[in-house]
Design a protein around this motif. Structure first.
Motif, PDB file in Angstrom:
ATOM      1  N   ILE A  60       0.862  -1.190   0.000  1.00 52.82           N
ATOM      2  CA  ILE A  60       0.000   0.000   0.000  1.00 52.82           C
ATOM      3  C   ILE A  60       0.894   1.234   0.000  1.00 52.82           C
ATOM      4  N   ALA A  61       0.734   2.046  -1.035  1.00 53.06           N
ATOM      5  CA  ALA A  61       1.491   3.300  -1.125  1.00 53.06           C
ATOM      6  C   ALA A  61       0.786   4.338  -0.248  1.00 53.06           C
ATOM      7  N   VAL A  62       1.436   4.722   0.836  1.00 55.54           N
ATOM      8  CA  VAL A  62       0.811   5.654   1.778  1.00 55.54           C
ATOM      9  C   VAL A  62       1.040   7.075   1.272  1.00 55.54           C
ATOM     10  N   SER A  63      -0.063   7.651   0.783  1.00 53.65           N
ATOM     11  CA  SER A  63       0.035   8.905   0.028  1.00 53.65           C
ATOM     12  C   SER A  63      -0.459  10.117   0.808  1.00 53.65           C
ATOM     13  N   LYS A  64      -0.636   9.959   2.123  1.00 51.96           N
ATOM     14  CA  LYS A  64      -1.140  11.082   2.939  1.00 51.96           C
ATOM     15  C   LYS A  64      -0.222  12.296   2.785  1.00 51.96           C
ATOM     16  N   THR A  65      -0.831  13.447   2.688  1.00 52.53           N
ATOM     17  CA  THR A  65      -0.178  14.761   2.527  1.00 52.53           C
ATOM     18  C   THR A  65       0.521  14.940   1.177  1.00 52.53           C
ATOM     19  N   GLY A  78      -2.977   4.383   0.484  1.00 51.21           N
ATOM     20  CA  GLY A  78      -3.430   4.542   1.864  1.00 51.21           C
ATOM     21  C   GLY A  78      -3.458   6.000   2.278  1.00 51.21           C
ATOM     22  N   GLU A  79      -4.566   6.424   2.852  1.00 55.80           N
ATOM     23  CA  GLU A  79      -4.708   7.794   3.348  1.00 55.80           C
ATOM     24  C   GLU A  79      -5.062   7.774   4.832  1.00 55.80           C
ATOM     25  N   ASN A  80      -4.628   8.805   5.530  1.00 56.21           N
ATOM     26  CA  ASN A  80      -4.880   8.897   6.975  1.00 56.21           C
ATOM     27  C   ASN A  80      -6.162   9.629   7.316  1.00 56.21           C
ATOM     28  N   ARG A  81      -6.508  10.600   6.462  1.00 61.25           N
ATOM     29  CA  ARG A  81      -7.619  11.480   6.830  1.00 61.25           C
ATOM     30  C   ARG A  81      -8.759  11.391   5.816  1.00 61.25           C
ATOM     31  N   VAL A  82      -9.963  11.361   6.343  1.00 68.32           N
ATOM     32  CA  VAL A  82     -11.156  11.229   5.506  1.00 68.32           C
ATOM     33  C   VAL A  82     -11.237  12.368   4.487  1.00 68.32           C
ATOM     34  N   GLN A  83     -11.027  13.602   4.945  1.00 63.34           N
ATOM     35  CA  GLN A  83     -11.174  14.750   4.035  1.00 63.34           C
ATOM     36  C   GLN A  83     -10.226  14.658   2.857  1.00 63.34           C
ATOM     37  N   PRO A 143      -7.695   7.499 -11.133  1.00 62.64           N
ATOM     38  CA  PRO A 143      -8.449   6.515 -11.917  1.00 62.64           C
ATOM     39  C   PRO A 143      -9.365   5.658 -11.037  1.00 62.64           C
ATOM     40  N   SER A 144     -10.421   5.152 -11.656  1.00 64.37           N
ATOM     41  CA  SER A 144     -11.465   4.467 -10.881  1.00 64.37           C
ATOM     42  C   SER A 144     -11.050   3.082 -10.378  1.00 64.37           C
ATOM     43  N   ASP A 145      -9.932   2.548 -10.901  1.00 64.78           N
ATOM     44  CA  ASP A 145      -9.528   1.220 -10.431  1.00 64.78           C
ATOM     45  C   ASP A 145      -8.587   1.272  -9.224  1.00 64.78           C
ATOM     46  N   VAL A 146      -8.350   2.470  -8.687  1.00 74.61           N
ATOM     47  CA  VAL A 146      -7.542   2.581  -7.462  1.00 74.61           C
ATOM     48  C   VAL A 146      -8.314   1.982  -6.292  1.00 74.61           C
ATOM     49  N   LYS A 147      -7.608   1.237  -5.453  1.00 73.27           N
ATOM     50  CA  LYS A 147      -8.203   0.696  -4.229  1.00 73.27           C
ATOM     51  C   LYS A 147      -7.710   1.557  -3.069  1.00 73.27           C
ATOM     52  N   TRP A 148      -8.666   2.172  -2.380  1.00 74.10           N
ATOM     53  CA  TRP A 148      -8.336   3.116  -1.309  1.00 74.10           C
ATOM     54  C   TRP A 148      -8.416   2.448   0.057  1.00 74.10           C
ATOM     55  N   HIS A 149      -7.389   2.691   0.855  1.00 79.20           N
ATOM     56  CA  HIS A 149      -7.313   2.157   2.221  1.00 79.20           C
ATOM     57  C   HIS A 149      -7.301   3.331   3.188  1.00 79.20           C
ATOM     58  N   LEU A 150      -8.201   3.320   4.158  1.00 81.16           N
ATOM     59  CA  LEU A 150      -8.136   4.325   5.219  1.00 81.16           C
ATOM     60  C   LEU A 150      -7.315   3.710   6.345  1.00 81.16           C
ATOM     61  N   ILE A 151      -6.152   4.323   6.615  1.00 78.39           N
ATOM     62  CA  ILE A 151      -5.233   3.715   7.586  1.00 78.39           C
ATOM     63  C   ILE A 151      -5.094   4.549   8.857  1.00 78.39           C
ATOM     64  N   GLY A 152      -5.645   5.768   8.852  1.00 75.56           N
ATOM     65  CA  GLY A 152      -5.533   6.624  10.031  1.00 75.56           C
ATOM     66  C   GLY A 152      -6.730   6.480  10.961  1.00 75.56           C
ATOM     67  N   HIS A 153      -6.631   7.088  12.117  1.00 70.67           N
ATOM     68  CA  HIS A 153      -7.704   7.042  13.119  1.00 70.67           C
ATOM     69  C   HIS A 153      -8.996   7.602  12.519  1.00 70.67           C
ATOM     70  N   LEU A 154     -10.082   6.872  12.685  1.00 69.06           N
ATOM     71  CA  LEU A 154     -11.384   7.290  12.140  1.00 69.06           C
ATOM     72  C   LEU A 154     -12.312   7.692  13.286  1.00 69.06           C
ATOM     73  N   GLN A 155     -12.807   8.929  13.209  1.00 72.03           N
ATOM     74  CA  GLN A 155     -13.770   9.393  14.223  1.00 72.03           C
ATOM     75  C   GLN A 155     -15.171   8.955  13.796  1.00 72.03           C
ATOM     76  N   THR A 156     -16.011   8.643  14.786  1.00 68.50           N
ATOM     77  CA  THR A 156     -17.353   8.146  14.462  1.00 68.50           C
ATOM     78  C   THR A 156     -18.147   9.157  13.627  1.00 68.50           C
ATOM     79  N   ASN A 157     -17.907  10.459  13.845  1.00 67.75           N
ATOM     80  CA  ASN A 157     -18.695  11.457  13.100  1.00 67.75           C
ATOM     81  C   ASN A 157     -18.261  11.597  11.638  1.00 67.75           C
ATOM     82  N   LYS A 158     -17.188  10.902  11.252  1.00 71.27           N
ATOM     83  CA  LYS A 158     -16.730  10.947   9.841  1.00 71.27           C
ATOM     84  C   LYS A 158     -17.124   9.678   9.080  1.00 71.27           C
TER      85      LYS A 158
END
Length: 227
Positions: A31-36, A54-59, A69-84
């Motif tokens: 997983i290429a971690v592309s955050k920031t 892999g991204e850390n933040r929902v926004q 491209p639409s064939d990218v598989k996205w991984h959320l790897i950072g802390h997730l708040q319930t309100n997001k």
């Protein structure tokens, strides 16, 4: 900075670690971690063969998805708040960082509204670091059994963020402990828990993690350079 070269070198190191452990390199997802990182760099990684990001933040994830491209598989790897949670359902192939039954319950609720099943990993704080999120190892089985009762959530496995160390060998016991627990959970055949994924290892220690059984490694700096 040549992202393609970095990617190739990382894949070679994964293959070498697999060889040491008698594993098939095809069993490890990078997983290429592309955050920031700007989208231009993600596109460069994509053009060099990366499909898992892999991204850390929902926004940040929501901004980048339509630009890639639409064939990218996205991984959320950072802390997730319930309100997001509501914003992210249906956008990821895997949420790595589920660290409470309450959060899993929120994912269940929002997934049910969209008639989806969301794949998740349970984050385990193996090293018991105060600065890190995650279940304690001793709490994880009970949490797993609770969460596996949710019809719109599928637990695919476990994830950990190991301590930051200069010497990757120091994290070997952390990875080994989680692998042993993962194998133990597999043998219990808990309903709805498929236990196929072990997400552990980052730029500084992914080779050790692969030798100890990781099926996904999360590499940012090793591909995109220092933040």
């Amino acid at each position: 900075m040549e992202i393609g070269t970095n990617l190739h070198r990382t894949q070679e190191r994964i293959a070498a670690a697999c060889k040491n452990a008698g594993r098939d390199p095809g069993d490890v997802t990078l997983i290429a971690v592309s955050k920031t990182k700007p989208v231009e760099l993600l596109r460069e990684a994509y053009d060099s063969g990366s499909r898992h990001f892999g991204e850390n933040r929902v926004q940040e994830l929501l901004v980048k998805i339509p630009q890639m491209p639409s064939d990218v598989k996205w991984h959320l790897i950072g802390h997730l708040q319930t309100n997001k949670v509501r914003q992210i359902i249906g956008k990821t192939c895997l949420i790595h960082s589920v660290d409470s039954v309450k959060l899993a319950g929120e994912i269940e609720k929002e997934s049910a509204k969209q008639n989806l099943v969301t794949d998740i990993l349970l984050e385990v704080n193996v090293a018991k670091e105060d600065s890190k999120f995650g279940f304690g190892l001793e709490e994880t089985e009970d949490a797993l059994r609770s969460i596996c009762g949710f019809p719109h959530v599928r637990v695919r496995g476990l994830m950990t963020v190991a301590p930051f160390v200069e010497d990757a060998e120091k994290n070997r016991p952390v990875f080994r402990k989680l692998y042993e627990f993962y194998v133990d959970m597999k043998t219990k055949n808990i309903d709805n828990g498929s236990m196929t994924t072990l997400s552990m290892g980052m730029t500084g220690d992914f080779q050790v993690a692969v030798e100890e059984g990781a099926t996904m490694v999360r590499v940012g700096t090793g591909i995109f350079g220092a933040r």
